[in-house]
Design a protein around this motif. Structure first.
Motif, PDB file in Angstrom:
ATOM      1  N   ALA A  73      -6.469   5.045   6.508  1.00  0.00           N
ATOM      2  CA  ALA A  73      -7.422   4.845   5.024  1.00  0.00           C
ATOM      3  C   ALA A  73      -7.911   6.272   4.430  1.00  0.00           C
ATOM      4  CB  ALA A  73      -8.733   4.162   5.744  1.00  0.00           C
ATOM      5  N   ALA A  74      -8.159   6.074   3.297  1.00  0.00           N
ATOM      6  CA  ALA A  74      -8.856   6.984   2.616  1.00  0.00           C
ATOM      7  C   ALA A  74     -10.130   7.163   3.301  1.00  0.00           C
ATOM      8  CB  ALA A  74      -8.948   6.761   1.000  1.00  0.00           C
ATOM      9  N   SER A  75     -10.668   8.537   3.460  1.00  0.00           N
ATOM     10  CA  SER A  75     -11.914   8.475   4.027  1.00  0.00           C
ATOM     11  C   SER A  75     -12.837   9.611   3.611  1.00  0.00           C
ATOM     12  CB  SER A  75     -11.597   8.910   5.707  1.00  0.00           C
ATOM     13  OG  SER A  75     -12.909   8.943   6.377  1.00  0.00           O
ATOM     14  N   THR A  76     -14.187   9.486   3.425  1.00  0.00           N
ATOM     15  CA  THR A  76     -14.983  10.536   3.192  1.00  0.00           C
ATOM     16  C   THR A  76     -16.091  10.563   4.360  1.00  0.00           C
ATOM     17  OG1 THR A  76     -14.729  10.034   0.946  1.00  0.00           O
ATOM     18  CG2 THR A  76     -16.989  10.945   1.355  1.00  0.00           C
TER      19      THR A  76
ATOM     20  N   ARG B 111       0.933  -1.237   0.081  1.00  0.00           N
ATOM     21  CA  ARG B 111       0.030  -0.156   0.003  1.00  0.00           C
ATOM     22  C   ARG B 111       0.735   1.141   0.074  1.00  0.00           C
ATOM     23  NH1 ARG B 111      -3.790   0.440   4.503  1.00  0.00           N
ATOM     24  NH2 ARG B 111      -3.394   2.555   4.659  1.00  0.00           N
TER      25      ARG B 111
ATOM     26  N   ALA C  81      -5.525   9.556  -0.539  1.00  0.00           N
ATOM     27  CA  ALA C  81      -5.630   8.301  -1.421  1.00  0.00           C
ATOM     28  C   ALA C  81      -4.800   7.112  -0.771  1.00  0.00           C
ATOM     29  CB  ALA C  81      -5.333   8.562  -2.933  1.00  0.00           C
TER      30      ALA C  81
ATOM     31  N   THR D 261     -16.085   5.175   4.290  1.00  0.00           N
ATOM     32  CA  THR D 261     -17.110   6.161   4.228  1.00  0.00           C
ATOM     33  C   THR D 261     -17.895   6.237   5.540  1.00  0.00           C
ATOM     34  OG1 THR D 261     -17.216   5.700   1.812  1.00  0.00           O
ATOM     35  CG2 THR D 261     -18.950   7.126   2.601  1.00  0.00           C
TER      36      THR D 261
ATOM     37  N   ARG E  34     -10.074   1.955   3.063  1.00  0.00           N
ATOM     38  CA  ARG E  34     -11.040   3.062   2.326  1.00  0.00           C
ATOM     39  C   ARG E  34     -12.361   2.917   3.417  1.00  0.00           C
ATOM     40  NH1 ARG E  34     -13.100   7.136   0.886  1.00  0.00           N
ATOM     41  NH2 ARG E  34     -14.802   7.348  -0.398  1.00  0.00           N
TER      42      ARG E  34
ATOM     43  N   GLU F 245       0.447   5.424   0.259  1.00  0.00           N
ATOM     44  CA  GLU F 245      -0.384   6.525   0.902  1.00  0.00           C
ATOM     45  C   GLU F 245       0.083   7.730  -0.086  1.00  0.00           C
ATOM     46  OE1 GLU F 245       0.582   6.776   5.095  1.00  0.00           O
ATOM     47  OE2 GLU F 245      -0.128   4.861   5.229  1.00  0.00           O
TER      48      GLU F 245
END
Length: 120
Positions: free
Chosen positions: A105-108, A3, A20, A78, A76, A5
């Motif tokens: 993690a990528a986060s929304t 992985r 990302a 959300t 990821r 970042e």
């Protein structure tokens, strides 16, 4: 699995998320259903958002453990919440649980009118 970042900026790092995350060479991928503040008997926790976030993280951790994974394997997330203002107040709860795990993690974050149960 490797992985990487990707963060062209630094402002997001104190919030515990990445802009990302690139994953290469993955041999296993786990797709999780949304986790909420519902106990093992299917009862909704009718409490403040901090308590609901804590139970949601417990549930997420349990599902991951049953798959032989930890928070550190998440790439990821959300977050669906009914109040971004209340969710921001749960920062200490989330940091206490997620930072020691090494989760990056990528986060929304998305505010919605409602979730599966009105108590959530």
């Amino acid at each position: 699995m490797e992985r990487r970042e990707i963060n062209p900026w630094e402002w997001n790092k104190p919030f515990g998320f990445q802009q990302a995350v690139e994953v290469t060479g993955a041999e296993r991928v786990l797709y999780l259903s949304g986790q909420t503040a519902i106990d093992p008997d299917g009862n909704v926790l009718d409490g403040d958002m901090a308590a609901q976030v804590a139970l949601t993280l417990d549930n997420l951790e349990r599902v991951l453990a049953d798959a032989g994974m930890t928070f550190a394997n998440i790439v990821r997330v959300t977050w669906y919440v009914t109040s971004i203002a209340e969710f921001r107040e749960t920062g200490e709860v989330r940091t206490a649980r997620l930072k020691p795990s090494g989760m990056k993690a990528a986060s929304t974050l998305v505010q919605v009118a409602g979730l599966a149960y009105p108590e959530l």
